[in-house]
Design a protein around this motif. Structure first.
Motif, PDB file in Angstrom:
ATOM      1  N   GLU A  20       0.825  -1.215   0.000  1.00 53.96           N
ATOM      2  CA  GLU A  20       0.000   0.000   0.000  1.00 53.96           C
ATOM      3  C   GLU A  20       0.853   1.256   0.000  1.00 53.96           C
ATOM      4  OE1 GLU A  20      -3.179   0.702  -0.428  1.00 53.96           O
ATOM      5  OE2 GLU A  20      -3.804  -1.376  -0.543  1.00 53.96           O
ATOM      6  N   ILE A  21       1.870   1.303   0.840  1.00 58.43           N
ATOM      7  CA  ILE A  21       2.682   2.535   0.868  1.00 58.43           C
ATOM      8  C   ILE A  21       3.560   2.656  -0.377  1.00 58.43           C
ATOM      9  CG2 ILE A  21       2.537   2.772   3.374  1.00 58.43           C
ATOM     10  CD1 ILE A  21       5.434   1.803   3.545  1.00 58.43           C
ATOM     11  N   GLU A  22       3.911   1.526  -0.981  1.00 58.49           N
ATOM     12  CA  GLU A  22       4.662   1.575  -2.238  1.00 58.49           C
ATOM     13  C   GLU A  22       3.796   2.056  -3.402  1.00 58.49           C
ATOM     14  OE1 GLU A  22       8.023  -1.929  -1.821  1.00 58.49           O
ATOM     15  OE2 GLU A  22       6.041  -2.483  -2.558  1.00 58.49           O
ATOM     16  N   LEU A  23       2.483   1.856  -3.308  1.00 62.29           N
ATOM     17  CA  LEU A  23       1.581   2.231  -4.399  1.00 62.29           C
ATOM     18  C   LEU A  23       1.347   3.739  -4.510  1.00 62.29           C
ATOM     19  CD1 LEU A  23      -1.079  -0.627  -4.244  1.00 62.29           C
ATOM     20  CD2 LEU A  23       0.460  -0.095  -6.155  1.00 62.29           C
ATOM     21  N   TYR A  24       1.734   4.496  -3.505  1.00 65.59           N
ATOM     22  CA  TYR A  24       1.585   5.955  -3.604  1.00 65.59           C
ATOM     23  C   TYR A  24       2.449   6.470  -4.748  1.00 65.59           C
ATOM     24  CZ  TYR A  24      -1.242   6.686   0.539  1.00 65.59           C
ATOM     25  OH  TYR A  24      -2.281   6.695   1.440  1.00 65.59           O
ATOM     26  N   LYS A  25       1.835   7.255  -5.633  1.00 60.23           N
ATOM     27  CA  LYS A  25       2.558   7.837  -6.765  1.00 60.23           C
ATOM     28  C   LYS A  25       3.528   8.911  -6.284  1.00 60.23           C
ATOM     29  CE  LYS A  25      -1.495   7.101  -9.558  1.00 60.23           C
ATOM     30  NZ  LYS A  25      -2.762   7.752  -9.788  1.00 60.23           N
ATOM     31  N   ASN A  26       3.118   9.619  -5.250  1.00 63.73           N
ATOM     32  CA  ASN A  26       3.923  10.694  -4.699  1.00 63.73           C
ATOM     33  C   ASN A  26       4.082  10.440  -3.196  1.00 63.73           C
ATOM     34  OD1 ASN A  26       4.931  13.087  -3.633  1.00 63.73           O
ATOM     35  ND2 ASN A  26       3.693  14.386  -4.972  1.00 63.73           N
ATOM     36  N   GLU A  27       5.307  10.249  -2.762  1.00 59.95           N
ATOM     37  CA  GLU A  27       5.593   9.922  -1.365  1.00 59.95           C
ATOM     38  C   GLU A  27       5.031  10.976  -0.398  1.00 59.95           C
ATOM     39  OE1 GLU A  27       9.660   9.041   1.132  1.00 59.95           O
ATOM     40  OE2 GLU A  27       9.520   8.259  -0.906  1.00 59.95           O
ATOM     41  N   LYS A  28       4.998  12.221  -0.809  1.00 58.75           N
ATOM     42  CA  LYS A  28       4.464  13.294   0.043  1.00 58.75           C
ATOM     43  C   LYS A  28       2.991  13.074   0.372  1.00 58.75           C
ATOM     44  CE  LYS A  28       7.514  16.992  -1.473  1.00 58.75           C
ATOM     45  NZ  LYS A  28       7.606  18.285  -2.159  1.00 58.75           N
ATOM     46  N   ASN A  29       2.281  12.402  -0.521  1.00 57.54           N
ATOM     47  CA  ASN A  29       0.845  12.196  -0.318  1.00 57.54           C
ATOM     48  C   ASN A  29       0.529  11.246   0.836  1.00 57.54           C
ATOM     49  OD1 ASN A  29       0.293  13.991  -2.337  1.00 57.54           O
ATOM     50  ND2 ASN A  29      -0.026  12.426  -3.906  1.00 57.54           N
ATOM     51  N   LEU A  30       1.534  10.462   1.257  1.00 55.36           N
ATOM     52  CA  LEU A  30       1.359   9.605   2.434  1.00 55.36           C
ATOM     53  C   LEU A  30       0.987  10.425   3.669  1.00 55.36           C
ATOM     54  CD1 LEU A  30       4.355   7.127   2.322  1.00 55.36           C
ATOM     55  CD2 LEU A  30       2.012   6.483   2.777  1.00 55.36           C
ATOM     56  N   TRP A  31       1.375  11.686   3.684  1.00 59.56           N
ATOM     57  CA  TRP A  31       1.232  12.541   4.861  1.00 59.56           C
ATOM     58  C   TRP A  31       0.113  13.570   4.706  1.00 59.56           C
ATOM     59  CZ3 TRP A  31       3.781  10.281   8.552  1.00 59.56           C
ATOM     60  CH2 TRP A  31       4.810   9.401   8.172  1.00 59.56           C
ATOM     61  N   SER A  40      -3.163  10.760   8.541  1.00 56.73           N
ATOM     62  CA  SER A  40      -2.533  10.459   7.261  1.00 56.73           C
ATOM     63  C   SER A  40      -2.195   8.969   7.203  1.00 56.73           C
ATOM     64  CB  SER A  40      -1.251  11.283   7.096  1.00 56.73           C
ATOM     65  OG  SER A  40      -0.239  10.801   7.973  1.00 56.73           O
ATOM     66  N   ALA A  41      -1.975   8.475   5.999  1.00 54.36           N
ATOM     67  CA  ALA A  41      -1.576   7.076   5.830  1.00 54.36           C
ATOM     68  C   ALA A  41      -0.223   6.823   6.490  1.00 54.36           C
ATOM     69  CB  ALA A  41      -1.519   6.724   4.348  1.00 54.36           C
ATOM     70  N   PHE A  73       1.512   9.704  15.759  1.00 50.18           N
ATOM     71  CA  PHE A  73       0.560  10.613  15.114  1.00 50.18           C
ATOM     72  C   PHE A  73       1.126  12.005  14.858  1.00 50.18           C
ATOM     73  CE2 PHE A  73      -1.921   7.313  17.174  1.00 50.18           C
ATOM     74  CZ  PHE A  73      -2.697   6.891  16.108  1.00 50.18           C
ATOM     75  N   SER A  74       2.315  12.294  15.397  1.00 44.23           N
ATOM     76  CA  SER A  74       2.876  13.636  15.187  1.00 44.23           C
ATOM     77  C   SER A  74       4.067  13.654  14.232  1.00 44.23           C
ATOM     78  CB  SER A  74       3.276  14.265  16.530  1.00 44.23           C
ATOM     79  OG  SER A  74       4.304  13.515  17.152  1.00 44.23           O
ATOM     80  N   LEU A  75       4.797  12.555  14.104  1.00 46.12           N
ATOM     81  CA  LEU A  75       5.904  12.515  13.141  1.00 46.12           C
ATOM     82  C   LEU A  75       5.359  12.678  11.730  1.00 46.12           C
ATOM     83  CD1 LEU A  75       8.271   9.616  14.279  1.00 46.12           C
ATOM     84  CD2 LEU A  75       8.788  12.047  14.224  1.00 46.12           C
ATOM     85  N   LYS A  76       6.125  13.341  10.897  1.00 43.40           N
ATOM     86  CA  LYS A  76       5.718  13.547   9.498  1.00 43.40           C
ATOM     87  C   LYS A  76       6.907  13.281   8.585  1.00 43.40           C
ATOM     88  CE  LYS A  76       1.702  15.140  10.817  1.00 43.40           C
ATOM     89  NZ  LYS A  76       0.785  14.114  11.144  1.00 43.40           N
ATOM     90  N   ASN A  77       6.593  12.988   7.349  1.00 45.53           N
ATOM     91  CA  ASN A  77       7.578  12.886   6.276  1.00 45.53           C
ATOM     92  C   ASN A  77       8.683  11.857   6.526  1.00 45.53           C
ATOM     93  OD1 ASN A  77       6.203  14.918   4.790  1.00 45.53           O
ATOM     94  ND2 ASN A  77       7.088  16.413   6.198  1.00 45.53           N
ATOM     95  N   VAL A  78       8.322  10.763   7.170  1.00 42.80           N
ATOM     96  CA  VAL A  78       9.260   9.650   7.299  1.00 42.80           C
ATOM     97  C   VAL A  78       9.351   9.006   5.917  1.00 42.80           C
ATOM     98  CG1 VAL A  78       9.685   7.434   8.424  1.00 42.80           C
ATOM     99  CG2 VAL A  78       8.580   9.289   9.713  1.00 42.80           C
ATOM    100  N   PRO A  79      10.558   8.819   5.387  1.00 38.86           N
ATOM    101  CA  PRO A  79      10.691   8.242   4.042  1.00 38.86           C
ATOM    102  C   PRO A  79      10.075   6.840   3.940  1.00 38.86           C
ATOM    103  CG  PRO A  79      12.793   9.125   4.812  1.00 38.86           C
ATOM    104  CD  PRO A  79      11.851   9.151   5.982  1.00 38.86           C
ATOM    105  N   VAL A  80       9.541   6.531   2.778  1.00 38.95           N
ATOM    106  CA  VAL A  80       8.944   5.217   2.528  1.00 38.95           C
ATOM    107  C   VAL A  80       9.946   4.108   2.836  1.00 38.95           C
ATOM    108  CG1 VAL A  80       8.091   3.675   0.709  1.00 38.95           C
ATOM    109  CG2 VAL A  80       7.180   5.980   0.897  1.00 38.95           C
ATOM    110  N   ARG A 144      -6.324   5.965  -2.393  1.00 45.12           N
ATOM    111  CA  ARG A 144      -7.196   6.124  -3.548  1.00 45.12           C
ATOM    112  C   ARG A 144      -7.852   7.502  -3.589  1.00 45.12           C
ATOM    113  NH1 ARG A 144     -11.333   2.756  -3.233  1.00 45.12           N
ATOM    114  NH2 ARG A 144     -10.880   2.030  -1.145  1.00 45.12           N
ATOM    115  N   LEU A 145      -8.044   8.093  -2.430  1.00 47.36           N
ATOM    116  CA  LEU A 145      -8.703   9.395  -2.350  1.00 47.36           C
ATOM    117  C   LEU A 145      -7.733  10.564  -2.529  1.00 47.36           C
ATOM    118  CD1 LEU A 145     -11.530  10.579  -1.713  1.00 47.36           C
ATOM    119  CD2 LEU A 145     -10.798  10.709   0.676  1.00 47.36           C
ATOM    120  N   LEU A 146      -6.541  10.475  -1.939  1.00 51.82           N
ATOM    121  CA  LEU A 146      -5.662  11.653  -1.857  1.00 51.82           C
ATOM    122  C   LEU A 146      -4.359  11.558  -2.643  1.00 51.82           C
ATOM    123  CD1 LEU A 146      -6.081  12.542   1.927  1.00 51.82           C
ATOM    124  CD2 LEU A 146      -7.280  13.501  -0.046  1.00 51.82           C
ATOM    125  N   ASP A 147      -4.094  10.452  -3.276  1.00 49.91           N
ATOM    126  CA  ASP A 147      -2.840  10.330  -4.041  1.00 49.91           C
ATOM    127  C   ASP A 147      -3.081  10.693  -5.489  1.00 49.91           C
ATOM    128  OD1 ASP A 147      -0.104   9.747  -4.419  1.00 49.91           O
ATOM    129  OD2 ASP A 147      -0.582   7.706  -5.043  1.00 49.91           O
TER     130      ASP A 147
END
Length: 148
Positions: A20-31, A40-41, A73-80, A144-147
């Motif tokens: 699922e996390i690999e399927l994101y087209k843009n890594e930023k969209n995970l957050w 966020s995912a 829930f507070s960490l952001k932008n951890v690389p895939v 599916r909604l935000l990527d």
């Protein structure tokens, strides 16, 4: 034995979490957040890692893991790549802890009182599989909604 079946389910769903996390087209969209989606995912992924490491790895496998739930829930932008590495570690800890359990361990009371009443270890482990599946579905929906 239930432990071996639980290992298969946890491995299956943790492998799906990686997909699922690999399927994101843009890594930023995970957050990304949305007015109707409060987590966020990426944060749900961190939450699942922390949850399983705490409740299975530390409590049943004596891994020494110290949970920092607020950071889930507070960490952001951890690389895939880092998320995937942590999921793989979690998968191994879950397997190790569950392989150690005997049938008597499963029917015995879980060491923590999580829901305000005693419960068997097997009951709580089944709960943890459904918790993982629930958040996995949320991550799929988020993607599916935000990527875009």
């Amino acid at each position: 034995m239930l432990s071996k079946d639980l290992i298969k389910i946890f491995e299956r769903d943790l492998n799906q979490l990686i997909k699922e996390i690999e399927l994101y087209k843009n890594e930023k969209n995970l957050w990304k957040l949305d007015k109707d989606l409060k987590n966020s995912a990426g944060n749900l992924c961190l939450h699942l890692i922390g949850n399983l490491n705490h409740f299975i790895g530390a409590q049943l496998g004596n891994s020494g893991y110290i949970r920092q739930r607020e950071l889930e829930f507070s960490l952001k932008n951890v690389p895939v790549a880092k998320l995937k590495e942590e999921i793989e570690i979690t998968k191994e800890l879950v397997k190790y802890a569950l392989l150690k359990l005997k049938n008597d361990d499963l029917i015995n009371e879980y060491p923590l009182n999580v829901f305000g009443a005693p419960m068997s270890t097997q009951y709580f482990l089944v709960h943890l599989t459904t918790h993982l599946a629930y958040h996995l579905g949320q991550i799929n929906y988020h993607r599916r909604l935000l990527d875009n």
